[in-house]
Design a protein around this motif. Sequence first.
Motif, PDB file in Angstrom:
ATOM      1  N   PHE A  41      32.178  23.856  41.276  1.00  0.00           N
ATOM      2  CA  PHE A  41      33.452  24.488  40.959  1.00  0.00           C
ATOM      3  C   PHE A  41      34.590  23.588  41.433  1.00  0.00           C
ATOM      4  N   PRO A  42      35.807  23.822  40.965  1.00  0.00           N
ATOM      5  CA  PRO A  42      36.938  23.073  41.525  1.00  0.00           C
ATOM      6  C   PRO A  42      36.988  23.241  43.038  1.00  0.00           C
ATOM      7  N   MET A  43      37.232  22.142  43.741  1.00  0.00           N
ATOM      8  CA  MET A  43      37.267  22.208  45.197  1.00  0.00           C
ATOM      9  C   MET A  43      38.513  22.923  45.694  1.00  0.00           C
ATOM     10  N   LEU A  44      39.612  22.792  44.959  1.00  0.00           N
ATOM     11  CA  LEU A  44      40.867  23.438  45.332  1.00  0.00           C
ATOM     12  C   LEU A  44      41.245  24.459  44.256  1.00  0.00           C
ATOM     13  N   THR A  45      41.457  25.682  44.658  1.00  0.00           N
ATOM     14  CA  THR A  45      41.890  26.736  43.740  1.00  0.00           C
ATOM     15  C   THR A  45      43.050  27.500  44.380  1.00  0.00           C
ATOM     16  N   PHE A 118      30.162  36.230  38.453  1.00  0.00           N
ATOM     17  CA  PHE A 118      30.579  37.190  37.431  1.00  0.00           C
ATOM     18  C   PHE A 118      31.486  38.275  37.987  1.00  0.00           C
ATOM     19  N   ASP A 119      31.777  38.217  39.268  1.00  0.00           N
ATOM     20  CA  ASP A 119      32.585  39.248  39.895  1.00  0.00           C
ATOM     21  C   ASP A 119      33.849  38.635  40.471  1.00  0.00           C
ATOM     22  N   VAL A 120      34.943  39.356  40.410  1.00  0.00           N
ATOM     23  CA  VAL A 120      36.190  38.917  41.033  1.00  0.00           C
ATOM     24  C   VAL A 120      36.071  39.147  42.532  1.00  0.00           C
ATOM     25  N   PRO A 121      36.388  38.142  43.370  1.00  0.00           N
ATOM     26  CA  PRO A 121      36.324  38.373  44.823  1.00  0.00           C
ATOM     27  C   PRO A 121      37.134  39.595  45.220  1.00  0.00           C
ATOM     28  N   ARG A 122      36.570  40.400  46.117  1.00  0.00           N
ATOM     29  CA  ARG A 122      37.196  41.662  46.508  1.00  0.00           C
ATOM     30  C   ARG A 122      37.915  41.501  47.844  1.00  0.00           C
ATOM     31  N   MET A 123      39.116  42.060  47.913  1.00  0.00           N
ATOM     32  CA  MET A 123      39.894  41.987  49.133  1.00  0.00           C
ATOM     33  C   MET A 123      39.180  42.738  50.257  1.00  0.00           C
ATOM     34  N   THR A 124      39.183  42.124  51.447  1.00  0.00           N
ATOM     35  CA  THR A 124      38.467  42.707  52.587  1.00  0.00           C
ATOM     36  C   THR A 124      39.340  43.610  53.435  1.00  0.00           C
ATOM     37  N   GLY A 125      40.667  43.485  53.308  1.00  0.00           N
ATOM     38  CA  GLY A 125      41.560  44.260  54.147  1.00  0.00           C
ATOM     39  C   GLY A 125      42.175  43.467  55.273  1.00  0.00           C
ATOM     40  N   ASP A 126      41.850  42.163  55.386  1.00  0.00           N
ATOM     41  CA  ASP A 126      42.455  41.305  56.401  1.00  0.00           C
ATOM     42  C   ASP A 126      43.613  40.524  55.788  1.00  0.00           C
ATOM     43  N   ASP A 460      36.907  35.511  26.906  1.00  0.00           N
ATOM     44  CA  ASP A 460      36.735  34.065  26.999  1.00  0.00           C
ATOM     45  C   ASP A 460      38.060  33.391  26.706  1.00  0.00           C
ATOM     46  N   SER A 461      38.283  32.260  27.376  1.00  0.00           N
ATOM     47  CA  SER A 461      39.569  31.585  27.272  1.00  0.00           C
ATOM     48  C   SER A 461      39.384  30.140  26.854  1.00  0.00           C
ATOM     49  N   TRP A 462      40.497  29.487  26.640  1.00  0.00           N
ATOM     50  CA  TRP A 462      40.515  28.130  26.084  1.00  0.00           C
ATOM     51  C   TRP A 462      40.155  27.070  27.119  1.00  0.00           C
ATOM     52  N   ALA A 463      40.609  27.235  28.340  1.00  0.00           N
ATOM     53  CA  ALA A 463      40.528  26.167  29.336  1.00  0.00           C
ATOM     54  C   ALA A 463      39.186  26.153  30.052  1.00  0.00           C
ATOM     55  N   TYR A 464      38.820  24.986  30.589  1.00  0.00           N
ATOM     56  CA  TYR A 464      37.603  24.820  31.394  1.00  0.00           C
ATOM     57  C   TYR A 464      37.885  25.249  32.834  1.00  0.00           C
ATOM     58  N   LEU A 465      38.186  26.512  33.038  1.00  0.00           N
ATOM     59  CA  LEU A 465      38.587  26.946  34.375  1.00  0.00           C
ATOM     60  C   LEU A 465      37.788  28.142  34.864  1.00  0.00           C
ATOM     61  N   SER A 466      36.675  28.469  34.219  1.00  0.00           N
ATOM     62  CA  SER A 466      35.852  29.588  34.674  1.00  0.00           C
ATOM     63  C   SER A 466      34.391  29.312  34.331  1.00  0.00           C
ATOM     64  N   ASP A 467      33.507  30.133  34.912  1.00  0.00           N
ATOM     65  CA  ASP A 467      32.075  29.890  34.800  1.00  0.00           C
ATOM     66  C   ASP A 467      31.561  29.881  33.359  1.00  0.00           C
ATOM     67  N   GLN A 469      32.996  29.038  30.648  1.00  0.00           N
ATOM     68  CA  GLN A 469      33.438  27.817  29.978  1.00  0.00           C
ATOM     69  C   GLN A 469      32.643  26.605  30.464  1.00  0.00           C
ATOM     70  N   GLN A 470      32.275  26.596  31.760  1.00  0.00           N
ATOM     71  CA  GLN A 470      31.443  25.504  32.270  1.00  0.00           C
ATOM     72  C   GLN A 470      30.031  25.575  31.676  1.00  0.00           C
ATOM     73  N   LEU A 471      29.515  26.784  31.469  1.00  0.00           N
ATOM     74  CA  LEU A 471      28.212  26.922  30.813  1.00  0.00           C
ATOM     75  C   LEU A 471      28.272  26.363  29.387  1.00  0.00           C
ATOM     76  N   ALA A 472      29.366  26.694  28.682  1.00  0.00           N
ATOM     77  CA  ALA A 472      29.523  26.193  27.315  1.00  0.00           C
ATOM     78  C   ALA A 472      29.618  24.675  27.315  1.00  0.00           C
ATOM     79  N   GLY A 473      30.372  24.115  28.269  1.00  0.00           N
ATOM     80  CA  GLY A 473      30.496  22.663  28.354  1.00  0.00           C
ATOM     81  C   GLY A 473      29.167  21.990  28.646  1.00  0.00           C
ATOM     82  N   PHE A 474      28.371  22.594  29.526  1.00  0.00           N
ATOM     83  CA  PHE A 474      27.054  22.019  29.834  1.00  0.00           C
ATOM     84  C   PHE A 474      26.167  21.996  28.594  1.00  0.00           C
ATOM     85  N   LEU A 475      26.081  23.109  27.875  1.00  0.00           N
ATOM     86  CA  LEU A 475      25.213  23.164  26.691  1.00  0.00           C
ATOM     87  C   LEU A 475      25.692  22.186  25.624  1.00  0.00           C
ATOM     88  N   ALA A 476      27.012  22.062  25.452  1.00  0.00           N
ATOM     89  CA  ALA A 476      27.528  21.094  24.480  1.00  0.00           C
ATOM     90  C   ALA A 476      27.157  19.679  24.887  1.00  0.00           C
TER      91      ALA A 476
END
Length: 682
Positions: A41-45, A118-126, A460-467, A469-476
Amino acid sequence: MKTLHGTLWALAMLAAAAPPMTAAANPVTAMPLPASDFANFPMLTNVTMSPDGKHLAASYDVDQDAGTNARFQLVVFDLPSLKVTARLNFPNWRLPGRIVWVSPTRLVVAEAKESGTFDVPRMTGDIIAMNADGSQQRTLYSLAARGTPGASFNMMDMDSGQPSLVGATRRLDGHVYIAVNPLPMNMNEANRVFHRTVLYDVDSVSGYPRQIAQINHGNVEFLVRKGKPLYAITQSVQGYTTVFLAKRRGGWRKAPAGAFGRVFQPLWISAGPGMVYALYSADGGPKQLIRCNLDGSHKQVLAGNAFGSVNRVLWSPRADHRVPIAVTYTATFTNGVPTVDYLRNDKWSAIHKSLMNAFPGEFIGFSGMSAHGGTILLHAYSGSDPGDYALFDTAAMHVRPLMQVMPWFKPGQLATRTPFRFRNRDGMELDGYITFPVGVPHKNLPLVLIPHGGPIGPRDSWAYLSDPQQLAGFLASRGYATLQVNYRGSGGRGVAFQLAGYRQFGTGIQEDLIDGVKWAIRMGYADPQRIAVFGGSFGGYSALMQPILAPKLYKASIDYAGVYNYLDEFNRSDTSHFRLGRTYFDQAVGDKQQAIAISPSTMIDRFNVPVLIMQGGEDPRVVPQNAEQLRGALQAAGKPYEWLWFPHEGHGFTLTPHRIAMFGKVQSFLARWLGPGASAGP
């Protein structure tokens, strides 16, 4: 093992040698890219610039390659040197969920928990505050720490409950707004419903809170003006909003029916007399950008599109009477790049137009802007490039490259994601993305359908910025064309389009996917004898349903954390643990008999293609019993399957070694059942 300083030094050297913000492509090599390039994944997000343009904060993935735990830091950099000025370590599997600058030199971060791709990180309350140099760290709120010896008195002055980081004050004076949903008394988690929301203005240095509002509704979003609440907004399970207006002497009144439409999301209060900019939908259709009076009257539509919602708004600087200057829309493109509608003929619009013209094929996002507009943080990306960050000096009109999002990819190596539209069998216009292997004719290719998860809301979106899209890029990269369809129920086109997916999980949504594949065949892109389906989460459910409903269309299936038996979702998934989750199941799926009727478990006799089953043993969303029951049924019927299981992964594999193993397994499985992918040759 990657290191932060080493990566940034390499990026700086790369930028000095050849500024990465270019659309030029290098010749593609015959050797396929390693699977690790797509597994990482991108090292910086969550990259965020300070209001004075002198610092950058981001979430840093400390060691993707370790293979044991996910570890993250909040890292602050000096600009433009990228020298690290502060770090904040998080426990394993915890990360900076939201970062807010509350002054030019101080920031607040809300902690989140990673539970799968496949899940959005959930806020912990901190919620933690610190200076840009790492000094004066203070925990502003921690649900876990309340009542312990280390808890501050100021924290105890706030209600005990689930907090959310609302945002900074308009003055950027070091204060932050925190909303708390007090925990109900004598109520177990399964029946938890928040009935009250309290809003605090918190001094991020001292931690002192001042209550400025409360309302007897849970999960409320507030908009504050001059230190006083203006709106309190609730959202239904379906996505419709209800607006409450603050009374002059305290308390709230519900806005009259129709005053704010079916959807109202305020963005910014204008500097002039009593006007607000907002995303709005009168009837649940695609969201428009509007300006209106504070009571909702005198609405003026600034931008709108019949197909997709406004999905990006570009703004002028805070100090320049901040106004929207341009918008883009969901799934609306010009020459393969998101269409930009400019709303003003001013300096800031001219700057953006010039940048878009200077880098054709790229979209240039304003990811941050100093208060007076002297420095703009740019993010340039495309359908074949995860992109670069750069600083733009508006006085000198000079671009200074900072860093690449995924520097291991070189220009021309990634396949281009091409947007398309088509009509399904009911005449409904849908959109999606097709990704072709690099360097081969777009004709008669082996095709993999990749249905996205959800199904209600994601897209699904245009940019290579989520899982996905990376799966699609790998198969291509392995010679397979990939098809991603934003079926009914997907996000980005308004609440009404999402509701069109209700009670259609096993019928209309699946028909949309089948119609998308048939479109690719009609266009000559796909070899009708070499088609597979590969989906995760709800996409995994679709990967099982597609061969059942269209048995002659597919040669193989890959089920990645997919639903096999919807009764397990009703009874065991984390969604079922909460009343809102159960309400969603009731409305979107139906009762338990309807859930059984759409479950692949009741139709497994009609499933007759080889399947690769991939599952994490600690998946809270699609519980592992789904995969285990599917495997048992296939074994009993003597049907071919393959298996990939990681006992400590959640809802989608997170750790890089596991993802590399997954990509290898997928590649060998497809090669076995579809044959090798198309090759560009030596």
